[in-house]
Write a protein that holds these residues in place. Structure first.
Motif, PDB file in Angstrom:
ATOM      1  N   LEU A  99      -9.910  -9.043  -5.145  1.00 44.00           N
ATOM      2  CA  LEU A  99     -11.301  -8.617  -5.265  1.00 44.00           C
ATOM      3  C   LEU A  99     -12.000  -9.041  -3.983  1.00 44.00           C
ATOM      4  O   LEU A  99     -12.024 -10.226  -3.635  1.00 44.00           O
ATOM      5  N   ARG A 100     -12.540  -8.057  -3.277  1.00 47.42           N
ATOM      6  CA  ARG A 100     -13.245  -8.331  -2.028  1.00 47.42           C
ATOM      7  C   ARG A 100     -14.700  -7.902  -2.199  1.00 47.42           C
ATOM      8  O   ARG A 100     -14.980  -6.779  -2.619  1.00 47.42           O
ATOM      9  N   ILE A 101     -15.594  -8.814  -1.867  1.00 49.68           N
ATOM     10  CA  ILE A 101     -17.028  -8.489  -1.934  1.00 49.68           C
ATOM     11  C   ILE A 101     -17.600  -8.740  -0.543  1.00 49.68           C
ATOM     12  O   ILE A 101     -17.563  -9.870  -0.038  1.00 49.68           O
ATOM     13  N   GLY A 102     -18.089  -7.691   0.067  1.00 49.31           N
ATOM     14  CA  GLY A 102     -18.623  -7.795   1.416  1.00 49.31           C
ATOM     15  C   GLY A 102     -20.129  -7.618   1.436  1.00 49.31           C
ATOM     16  O   GLY A 102     -20.712  -6.949   0.576  1.00 49.31           O
ATOM     17  N   TYR A 103     -20.749  -8.230   2.408  1.00 50.61           N
ATOM     18  CA  TYR A 103     -22.201  -8.108   2.587  1.00 50.61           C
ATOM     19  C   TYR A 103     -22.477  -7.878   4.062  1.00 50.61           C
ATOM     20  O   TYR A 103     -21.913  -8.560   4.927  1.00 50.61           O
ATOM     21  N   GLN A 104     -23.363  -6.909   4.343  1.00 53.32           N
ATOM     22  CA  GLN A 104     -23.698  -6.645   5.727  1.00 53.32           C
ATOM     23  C   GLN A 104     -25.175  -6.292   5.866  1.00 53.32           C
ATOM     24  O   GLN A 104     -25.737  -5.549   5.060  1.00 53.32           O
ATOM     25  N   GLY A 135     -29.854  -6.791   2.888  1.00 49.81           N
ATOM     26  CA  GLY A 135     -28.623  -6.119   3.269  1.00 49.81           C
ATOM     27  C   GLY A 135     -27.964  -5.447   2.080  1.00 49.81           C
ATOM     28  O   GLY A 135     -28.535  -5.345   0.988  1.00 49.81           O
ATOM     29  N   ARG A 136     -26.735  -5.004   2.266  1.00 48.25           N
ATOM     30  CA  ARG A 136     -26.011  -4.249   1.243  1.00 48.25           C
ATOM     31  C   ARG A 136     -24.720  -4.973   0.900  1.00 48.25           C
ATOM     32  O   ARG A 136     -23.955  -5.368   1.773  1.00 48.25           O
ATOM     33  N   SER A 137     -24.478  -5.147  -0.408  1.00 48.46           N
ATOM     34  CA  SER A 137     -23.285  -5.830  -0.904  1.00 48.46           C
ATOM     35  C   SER A 137     -22.386  -4.815  -1.598  1.00 48.46           C
ATOM     36  O   SER A 137     -22.856  -4.023  -2.423  1.00 48.46           O
ATOM     37  N   ALA A 172     -19.103 -12.803  -9.077  1.00 46.40           N
ATOM     38  CA  ALA A 172     -20.097 -12.049  -8.305  1.00 46.40           C
ATOM     39  C   ALA A 172     -20.507 -12.887  -7.105  1.00 46.40           C
ATOM     40  O   ALA A 172     -20.400 -14.118  -7.116  1.00 46.40           O
ATOM     41  N   ALA A 173     -20.972 -12.198  -6.078  1.00 46.32           N
ATOM     42  CA  ALA A 173     -21.456 -12.860  -4.861  1.00 46.32           C
ATOM     43  C   ALA A 173     -22.767 -12.204  -4.456  1.00 46.32           C
ATOM     44  O   ALA A 173     -22.800 -10.988  -4.230  1.00 46.32           O
ATOM     45  N   ASP A 174     -23.837 -13.013  -4.382  1.00 51.10           N
ATOM     46  CA  ASP A 174     -25.115 -12.442  -3.954  1.00 51.10           C
ATOM     47  C   ASP A 174     -25.414 -12.699  -2.478  1.00 51.10           C
ATOM     48  O   ASP A 174     -26.368 -12.157  -1.929  1.00 51.10           O
ATOM     49  N   PHE A 175     -24.609 -13.547  -1.816  1.00 49.32           N
ATOM     50  CA  PHE A 175     -24.751 -13.876  -0.403  1.00 49.32           C
ATOM     51  C   PHE A 175     -26.174 -14.329  -0.068  1.00 49.32           C
ATOM     52  O   PHE A 175     -26.699 -14.045   1.006  1.00 49.32           O
ATOM     53  N   ALA A 176     -26.758 -15.058  -1.010  1.00 48.32           N
ATOM     54  CA  ALA A 176     -28.121 -15.546  -0.799  1.00 48.32           C
ATOM     55  C   ALA A 176     -28.141 -16.635   0.263  1.00 48.32           C
ATOM     56  O   ALA A 176     -27.286 -17.519   0.282  1.00 48.32           O
ATOM     57  N   PHE A 218     -22.010 -22.732   5.285  1.00 46.26           N
ATOM     58  CA  PHE A 218     -22.904 -22.441   6.395  1.00 46.26           C
ATOM     59  C   PHE A 218     -24.136 -21.652   5.947  1.00 46.26           C
ATOM     60  O   PHE A 218     -24.444 -20.582   6.465  1.00 46.26           O
ATOM     61  N   ASP A 219     -24.815 -22.209   4.946  1.00 47.92           N
ATOM     62  CA  ASP A 219     -26.128 -21.739   4.480  1.00 47.92           C
ATOM     63  C   ASP A 219     -26.090 -20.433   3.698  1.00 47.92           C
ATOM     64  O   ASP A 219     -27.134 -19.858   3.412  1.00 47.92           O
ATOM     65  N   THR A 220     -24.914 -19.948   3.326  1.00 49.55           N
ATOM     66  CA  THR A 220     -24.800 -18.716   2.546  1.00 49.55           C
ATOM     67  C   THR A 220     -24.066 -19.006   1.240  1.00 49.55           C
ATOM     68  O   THR A 220     -23.072 -19.726   1.223  1.00 49.55           O
ATOM     69  N   ARG A 221     -24.561 -18.414   0.134  1.00 43.22           N
ATOM     70  CA  ARG A 221     -23.885 -18.544  -1.158  1.00 43.22           C
ATOM     71  C   ARG A 221     -22.857 -17.418  -1.292  1.00 43.22           C
ATOM     72  O   ARG A 221     -23.212 -16.253  -1.420  1.00 43.22           O
ATOM     73  N   PHE A 222     -21.580 -17.788  -1.295  1.00 42.42           N
ATOM     74  CA  PHE A 222     -20.498 -16.811  -1.366  1.00 42.42           C
ATOM     75  C   PHE A 222     -20.082 -16.491  -2.799  1.00 42.42           C
ATOM     76  O   PHE A 222     -19.435 -15.480  -3.027  1.00 42.42           O
ATOM     77  N   LEU A 223     -20.350 -17.366  -3.739  1.00 46.91           N
ATOM     78  CA  LEU A 223     -20.142 -17.053  -5.162  1.00 46.91           C
ATOM     79  C   LEU A 223     -21.419 -17.390  -5.909  1.00 46.91           C
ATOM     80  O   LEU A 223     -21.890 -18.532  -5.855  1.00 46.91           O
TER      81      LEU A 223
END
Length: 684
Positions: free
Chosen positions: A145-150, A134-136, A117-121, A35-40
């Motif tokens: 391993l949990r990587i969150g972005y908000q 935002g902040r990752s 790594a996840a940049d959530f681009a 859905f338009d977001t890069r998760f990895l």
């Protein structure tokens, strides 16, 4: 050019290099997307600190892939004592099984490392190389391993877990293992992509399919779809291969709308995994004779999101059908106008064309009556907001000069509309095919009004308007000394005189005067436009011609399918067959999967079609192309409660048999044979 490998299931897909690795890059974007977001943005495997080399890749299925790897660089003599198999699948989430095989006679210790790594681009941030706002935060908790972005209410998270114990840190996982002689070690990694809603829930968990599916469920759904489609029997292997691959890709491109929970066809990987007005309509027209049940959700979605107000930012106008719908961060924060965006001048008339064609095939009068308001709105748009200059033509000029599309026709790149000498006209512009679509929409709207809406007066008016448009168009767009139609009119009403593939769309719409159709067919199959692999988007002697330019010289399979359909409509069966033959020949060099576009080089120059460097593949309207070519070759046309079958199979193609063609008539079979038998020694 590096070669991408992809797996997909609807709106979740992964693009990697030939080793299976993902590395942060803008010139060669890879990653796990949903859905338009890069998760990895990083998923990089090393063994004892070494990158791996690919021996083979098994990517026969769209939703899973296997990589067979060895450490080190390739050499003339390779006697690896260890190999690695990466087996991966996708179904909303991403799973990878890593197997290390020890081929020696001694127990061996290895250090296996996966950097993560996840940049959530957002996809638009990747294309335009923008920085995140935002902040990752990566954390290690409960063996994951949990990587969150908000960013304010926009919240995404990726969660990586493993079946085998390992050392997990904020940058990845390390496995220190010992493998017995001729033994193996395996771990299963699972990557969950979480899209949080306003109340902190995973939005996709609320969808009918739950957003996550097993490989078995995907396989079963694709098989079920393939079994519902007509069965093809033919002597021509390129046709058989392209048909099968197209059906597989169309099945893989289906996705659940995150907003409405209906199944739609995404436009193409990697950039266009969402609903597009124009692409979705053309794909629907291609697919309709084969899988009509896939079409109604698209029609209903486009109708439901029809423009209702004036919104300069989104190029929205009352009655206008959308161009593109996005779910990512930049759309959510209105840094891009795609929520949805309406920057297309052709989607509104094409919507009416599709609605009429859908009823003609399926007999679904209920939908036509249900969408009367929306169809009338689209027809009204043609003569109101579409006619910017009050000249009776459809024009376009973006309301949003900051982020709106300049060109709002199907050739929507910035330099696609030009004079012969390469100059670009001003705005607004009225491209020729827009007028053809408007003409067709009025005639089809008249049929709907007379047959289903009980409004014969409106039908009469639309038919008068269509006749006047055809007469006016043949006067103003025809270039007498060159004997073809201008690509467009500029703001002063002067002809934008480049020779382009757009004239083939005019045949499809029916706006071409019968006395001129033969000359148009000659241009389309002449050496300036026809490369031998298909019709180029722009003739090779025009100022802006570039065989690897996006819309200024490449060959687009979708474009050629519409041109072939147009030639067929005017009775140029042999010419239509030449295009069918050329595109199917080209498909052999892409393993049956026609890309978005390929280079317009002369066939004698290259001996094979040259890949366009950033073409989407698979792409929906390219996947739909072999289907429409089949319709053209078999001469399939609905008439009332019957399907007319009038085949004209190109010479040397042999037998083409399509069984169980669905429609309002039930299911029927079609058989065509070329005048000369299939020759196994020739290019087929």
């Amino acid at each position: 050019m590096k070669e991408r490998v992809s797996i997909l299931d609807g709106n979740t897909f992964l693009v990697c290099d030939r080793r299976g690795d993902i590395e942060p890059s803008f010139d060669f974007p890879t990653g796990l997307f949903s859905f338009d977001t890069r998760f990895l943005s990083t998923w990089l495997l090393t063994l004892n600190g070494q990158r791996l080399h690919t021996l083979s890749i098994d990517d026969a299925e769209s939703y899973r892939t296997r990589f067979f790897l060895v450490p080190g660089e390739p050499t003339h003599y390779l006697d690896a004592k260890v190999s690695v198999i990466r087996s991966r699948s996708i179904g909303g989430s991403f799973a990878e099984e890593l197997t290390v095989l020890n081929h020696s006679e001694q127990e061996v210790g290895f250090t296996l490392r996966l950097d993560m790594a996840a940049d959530f681009a957002d996809l638009f941030e990747i294309k335009h190389q923008r920085q995140k706002k935002g902040r990752s935060v990566p954390t290690v908790r409960d063996g994951e391993l949990r990587i969150g972005y908000q960013r304010e209410a926009f919240h995404r998270e990726v969660v990586v877990s493993t079946s085998a114990p390992g050392d997990i840190d904020e940058q990845g996982m390390t496995f220190r293992i010992r493998v017995a002689p001729h033994g193996e070690w395996t771990t299963r990694l699972h990557v969950a992509t979480v899209i949080y809603g306003a109340r902190g829930e995973d939005i996709r968990a609320t969808l009918p399919l739950g957003g996550h599916r097993s490989a078995g469920a995907i396989h079963a759904e694709q098989d079920e779809l393939l079994n519902r489609a007509p069965q093809l029997g033919c002597d021509c292997q390129p046709l058989a291969g392209a048909y099968r691959r197209s059906l597989n890709d169309l099945a893989a491109l289906r996705y659940e709308s995150i907003t409405l929970g209906v199944r739609l066809l995404a436009a193409g990987l990697p950039w266009f995994m969402t609903l597009f007005g124009r692409d979705s309509i053309f794909t629907s027209l291609q697919v309709l004779p084969f899988l009509p049940e896939l079409i109604s959700p698209t029609i209903l979605m486009l109708a439901g999101l029809q423009g209702s107000r004036l919104d300069d930012f989104r190029d929205e106008e009352p009655g206008k059908i959308l161009h593109e719908l996005r779910y990512g961060e930049t759309a959510g924060f209105e840094e891009q106008p795609h929520s949805p965006y309406y920057g297309s001048a052709d989607t509104s008339p094409l919507f009416v064309v599709l609605l009429d064609e859908y009823e003609r095939w399926t007999g679904d009068a209920t939908m036509v009556r249900q969408l009367e308001f929306q169809a009338r709105g689209a027809l009204d748009w043609i003569d109101s907001y579409g006619d910017l200059l009050g000249t009776g033509y459809v024009w376009y000029r973006t309301r949003n000069p900051e982020t709106g599309l300049q060109n709002q026709c199907w050739k929507d790149s910035w330099d696609s509309i030009s004079y012969r000498d390469g100059r670009l006209p001003g705005f607004p512009r009225a491209t020729c095919e827009l007028q053809g679509y408007a003409y067709d929409a009025k005639l089809r709207g008249a049929r709907l009004a007379r047959t289903f809406w009980n409004d014969p007066a409106y039908a009469d008016r639309l038919e008068r308007e269509a006749a006047a448009l055809k007469e006016r168009f043949n006067r103003d767009f025809w270039i007498p000394d060159r004997e073809y139609y201008a690509l467009a009119l500029d703001p002063e009403g002067k002809q934008v005189d480049a020779l382009s593939s757009n004239i083939g769309h005019l045949l499809w719409s029916g706006i071409v005067d019968d006395s001129r159709a033969g000359r148009i067919a000659e241009h389309l199959l002449g050496p300036r436009l026809f490369s031998g692999w298909g019709v180029r988007t722009l003739a090779d002697d025009e100022g802006r011609y570039n065989p690897i330019g996006y819309h200024v010289g490449t060959v687009w399979p979708f474009d050629n399918s519409i041109i072939a359909w147009g030639l067929w409509k005017y009775g140029f069966r042999e010419e239509a067959g030449r295009i069918c033959e050329a595109i199917l020949d080209a498909s052999r060099y892409f393993d049956g999967r026609l890309p978005e576009a390929f280079a317009g080089y002369e066939r004698d120059l290259t001996d094979y079609p040259v890949q366009y460097p950033t073409a989407c593949s698979p792409q929906a309207w390219s996947a739909g192309t072999p289907l429409l070519l089949l319709r053209v070759m078999l001469g399939l046309e609905p008439q009332g409660e019957h399907l007319i079958i009038d085949p004209a199979v190109p010479d040397g193609m042999g037998r083409v048999e399509l069984l169980d063609i669905p429609g309002r008539w039930g299911r029927v079979d079609a058989l065509g044979r070329s005048r000369t038998p299939h020759d196994h020694r020739d290019k087929h």
